[in-house]
Design an enzyme around this catalytic site. Structure first.
Site, PDB file in Angstrom:
ATOM      1  N   VAL A   1      14.858 -10.372   3.787  1.00  0.00           N
ATOM      2  CA  VAL A   1      15.463  -9.744   3.334  1.00  0.00           C
ATOM      3  C   VAL A   1      17.267 -11.244   3.084  1.00  0.00           C
ATOM      4  O   VAL A   1      16.852 -11.898   3.809  1.00  0.00           O
ATOM      5  CB  VAL A   1      16.639  -8.613   4.508  1.00  0.00           C
TER       6      VAL A   1
ATOM      7  N   ARG B   1      18.869 -23.043  -9.429  1.00  0.00           N
ATOM      8  CA  ARG B   1      20.592 -23.597  -8.421  1.00  0.00           C
ATOM      9  C   ARG B   1      21.258 -24.479  -9.250  1.00  0.00           C
ATOM     10  O   ARG B   1      22.976 -24.890  -8.279  1.00  0.00           O
ATOM     11  CB  ARG B   1      20.232 -24.138  -6.634  1.00  0.00           C
TER      12      ARG B   1
ATOM     13  N   HIS C   1      13.459 -20.138 -24.739  1.00  0.00           N
ATOM     14  CA  HIS C   1      13.441 -20.267 -22.862  1.00  0.00           C
ATOM     15  C   HIS C   1      12.261 -19.428 -22.776  1.00  0.00           C
ATOM     16  O   HIS C   1      11.586 -19.720 -21.476  1.00  0.00           O
ATOM     17  CB  HIS C   1      14.648 -19.873 -23.010  1.00  0.00           C
TER      18      HIS C   1
ATOM     19  N   TYR D   1      23.535  -8.888 -14.873  1.00  0.00           N
ATOM     20  CA  TYR D   1      24.176  -9.461 -15.403  1.00  0.00           C
ATOM     21  C   TYR D   1      25.514  -9.494 -16.024  1.00  0.00           C
ATOM     22  O   TYR D   1      26.318 -10.065 -15.628  1.00  0.00           O
ATOM     23  CB  TYR D   1      23.227 -10.874 -16.999  1.00  0.00           C
TER      24      TYR D   1
ATOM     25  N   ARG E   1      23.413   4.876 -11.605  1.00  0.00           N
ATOM     26  CA  ARG E   1      22.847   6.183 -12.366  1.00  0.00           C
ATOM     27  C   ARG E   1      22.036   6.059 -13.330  1.00  0.00           C
ATOM     28  O   ARG E   1      21.618   7.165 -13.208  1.00  0.00           O
ATOM     29  CB  ARG E   1      24.397   6.544 -12.640  1.00  0.00           C
TER      30      ARG E   1
END
Length: 524
Positions: free
Chosen positions: A13, A41, A146, A225, A243
Site C-alpha cells: 500500500v 526519482r 523514449h 499527469y 467519472r
C-alpha cells in the site's frame, strides 16, 4: 479508490497525494525496487518548469506509480463489466444486449501486465524529460523514441533481476502496451501476428487503449499527469477521470472492440483536451521554461565531447554514447548537470568551460531574453500565408534566425549566433498521422439502448455539441530569444521588421507600442 477488501497477499500500500491509499501487486513492487526504475526519482516530471514554478518538484517516479494504479482501476472496472454481463447471460437473466464473448474476459494476469506497463512506460526518459529527446538525443540518433527506450530498459530490468519473471507472451504484451499500441490501421496479418506474439486474442485489443492510447489519446497516462501536474503547479484541475472511467464501455465497432464513452461525457472530453492545452501554455511550454530547457540542452551538447559519465563497469563514457548503451543510460539523470558544474579540469577545456558558463548563467538568473512571439497565419484565416512552417523544426529555426538577422540595421552588432528560435507546438493532444485534427473525432460514444437493445458506438460531430467549440486544434508559435541582453533592442527592431514582412500574427505587434523592460531587468 482504495478498498481494503481488494488487497491480495503480497500487495503493498502506498499513500499518494493524488490518489490516496493505493495498492500494487508484488511484481510491480519488485520492479520499483530496481535501479532502472529508481532512476526516475532523479528525473523531474516537468523538466525546467521547476525553476519557474517552485511547486513542480515532482519526478517521473511518482507519476509512473500513479499511472500503474489507474491502469489497474480502469482494467478492473472493465473486467467487472464484462464478467457481470457474461454471468447474466449464462443465468438467462435480463441484461444489456452486448455481444461479449468468453475470449474477452480480463484475467488477473492481464491486469498485472497493464499495471507493469503503466509503471514502466516512462523508463526511457532522459534528463529534463521530453526536451532531452528533441534537443539532444535526436541530434545523434534521428529515430530516438523514449517509448522504445522504455521497452529496452524493461528488457534489461528483467535480465538483471531473475526474481521478476514473466512469460514470453506477457513480456511481449507489456512492451506492446507501452509502445506502438495503435491497432486500427494495422493489416489483418500484422494484427494476427501481434495477437500470437502477446498471447491475447483479437477480442482483447481494446486493452491497448488503456495505458498509451494512440487511437484517440484518452489514457491513464493523461489522467495521472493532469491531476498530478496541476496539483504540484497550484492549478485548478476540473477534469474528473474517475467519472469518465465509470461511463466507459467496451463496444464492438466493425471487427474491433473499442473503449467507448457515454454521449453525455462529450463536453468533459473536450474539456480534458482543453486542459492539456492550458497546462502546456501556462506551465510546460511557458516562455521562460522553454528558454531554460534550451539553455540546459545547449550546455549538454557543448559538454558532450569532453565530459565523461563515470561508471562502475566499462569505464567512463560520453553522454551521447549512453544512447545505445542501456547499462550506461541508467546512470544518466538530471544529476548530470551538477556533474558538469563541478567537473574537474573544466578551466582548461573550451567546451566544458562554455557548458559551465551557460549553467552559471542559469544559476545566477542571467537568462537569455525573449525578443518577441509570433504566430504564422494558416490557410484557414482566408488568405495565402506569406510564411509557412514545415515539419522540419530545425530547418525552420535556421531560416527564421537568418531572416531576422538580415533585417538588422547593424549586421556587426546583431549576428545569427546571438539569436535562437523556439518553435512551440500547442495542440489538443493530437497524435501521429492526425496532427492538427480534432481528437474527439476519433472517440467513440454510446447512449442508453432502448428496451435492452444492443449498444451502438458512434462519433459525435463538433457542430452537434456546441458552436462555441474551436475549429482549430493546433497551432505553432515562433519565439525569438537573444543571448546577449545588451542586444535586445536591436533584436526587437529586426524581429518586428521580419514579422511585418511575413505578415504574421502574434504579440510582436505590441512591441512597437509598449515600453518594455530594460536589458538590466531580470526575466520573470
Amino acid at each position: 479508490m482504495f478498498e481494503a477488501a481488494n488487497l491480495r497477499q503480497g500487495d503493498t500500500v502506498f499513500n499518494d497525494p493524488i490518489h490516496g491509499h493505493i495498492s500494487l501487486p508484488k511484481k510491480c513492487v519488485d520492479i520499483i525496487n530496481t535501479p532502472e526504475f529508481l532512476r526516475l526519482r532523479l528525473i523531474k516530471q516537468l523538466g525546467a518548469t521547476y525553476e519557474v514554478f517552485p511547486g513542480a518538484a515532482h519526478n517521473r517516479f511518482e507519476h509512473c506509480i500513479g499511472v500503474a494504479h489507474l491502469a489497474g482501476i480502469f482494467a478492473t472496472f472493465l473486467q467487472r463489466q464484462i464478467d457481470d454481463e457474461l454471468k447474466c447471460k449464462s443465468e438467462g437473466g435480463s441484461c444489456d444486449a452486448t455481444a461479449f464473448t468468453k475470449e474477452m474476459r480480463i484475467t488477473r494476469e492481464d491486469i498485472i501486465c497493464l499495471q507493469v506497463a503503466g509503471l514502466c512506460h516512462d523508463l526511457g526518459h532522459g534528463p529534463m524529460s521530453h526536451v532531452f529527446e528533441t534537443r539532444f538525443a535526436k541530434k545523434f540518433i534521428k529515430t530516438w523514441d523514449h517509448a522504445e527506450v522504455s521497452c529496452q530498459l524493461f528488457d534489461q530490468l528483467l535480465e538483471n533481476n531473475e526474481r521478476i519473471q514473466f512469460s514470453s507472451t506477457d513480456r511481449a504484451f507489456i512492451k506492446r502496451l507501452i509502445h506502438k499500441s495503435k491497432t486500427d490501421e494495422l493489416t489483418p496479418e500484422k494484427k494476427k501476428a501481434i495477437n500470437e506474439e502477446t498471447g491475447r486474442p483479437a477480442e482483447k485489443n481494446f486493452l491497448y487503449q488503456i495505458v498509451s492510447n494512440d487511437n484517440n489519446g484518452i489514457d491513464v497516462d493523461k489522467f495521472d499527469y493532469f491531476a498530478r501536474d496541476c496539483y504540484q503547479l497550484g492549478f485548478k484541475n476540473n477534469f474528473d477521470h474517475n467519472r469518465l472511467i465509470k461511463f466507459s464501455r467496451v463496444i464492438k465497432v466493425g471487427d474491433e472492440w473499442h473503449i467507448c464513452y457515454r454521449d453525455k461525457q462529450v463536453e468533459d472530453i473536450y474539456h480534458m483536451f482543453l486542459s492539456r492545452v492550458i497546462l502546456h501554455r501556462r506551465a510546460c511550454q511557458h516562455k521562460t521554461v522553454g528558454m531554460l530547457e534550451r539553455m540546459y540542452m545547449e550546455a549538454l551538447v557543448k559538454a558532450n565531447d569532453s565530459y565523461r559519465l563515470q561508471l562502475r563497469k566499462g569505464g567512463p563514457v560520453k553522454i551521447s554514447d549512453t544512447l545505445g548503451n542501456m547499462e550506461a543510460y541508467v546512470k544518466l539523470t538530471d544529476n548530470v548537470f551538477n556533474d558538469i558544474r563541478n567537473y574537474p579540469g573544466a578551466d582548461k577545456n573550451k567546451d566544458l568551460k562554455a557548458a559551465q558558463d551557460i549553467l552559471d548563467r542559469i544559476d545566477t538568473r542571467r537568462l537569455y531574453k525573449l525578443v518577441g512571439e509570433a504566430i504564422p497565419k494558416s490557410e484557414k484565416d482566408g488568405a495565402q500565408p506569406k510564411f509557412k512552417l514545415t515539419d522540419d523544426s530545425e530547418k525552420d529555426e535556421t531560416t527564421i534566425i537568418k531572416g531576422v538577422a538580415e533585417y538588422s540595421k547593424d549586421p556587426e552588432q546583431l549576428k545569427e549566433e546571438d539569436l535562437f528560435v523556439d518553435i512551440t507546438d500547442f495542440n489538443y493532444g493530437t497524435f501521429e498521422g492526425k496532427k492538427g485534427q480534432n481528437p474527439v473525432d476519433s472517440v467513440y460514444f454510446y447512449n442508453k439502448p432502448i428496451k435492452n437493445g444492443p449498444y451502438q458506438a458512434f462519433h459525435i460531430e463538433r457542430e452537434d455539441v456546441s458552436s462555441l467549440l474551436p475549429n482549430v486544434f493546433a497551432e505553432k508559435h515562433i519565439r525569438l530569444y537573444v543571448k546577449n541582453s545588451a542586444k535586445l533592442d536591436k533584436a526587437r527592431d529586426s524581429f518586428i521588421s521580419w514579422c511585418e514582412d511575413k505578415d504574421l500574427n502574434g504579440k510582436w505587434r505590441h512591441l512597437k507600442e509598449v515600453n518594455y523592460a530594460t536589458a538590466a531587468d531580470t526575466t520573470a
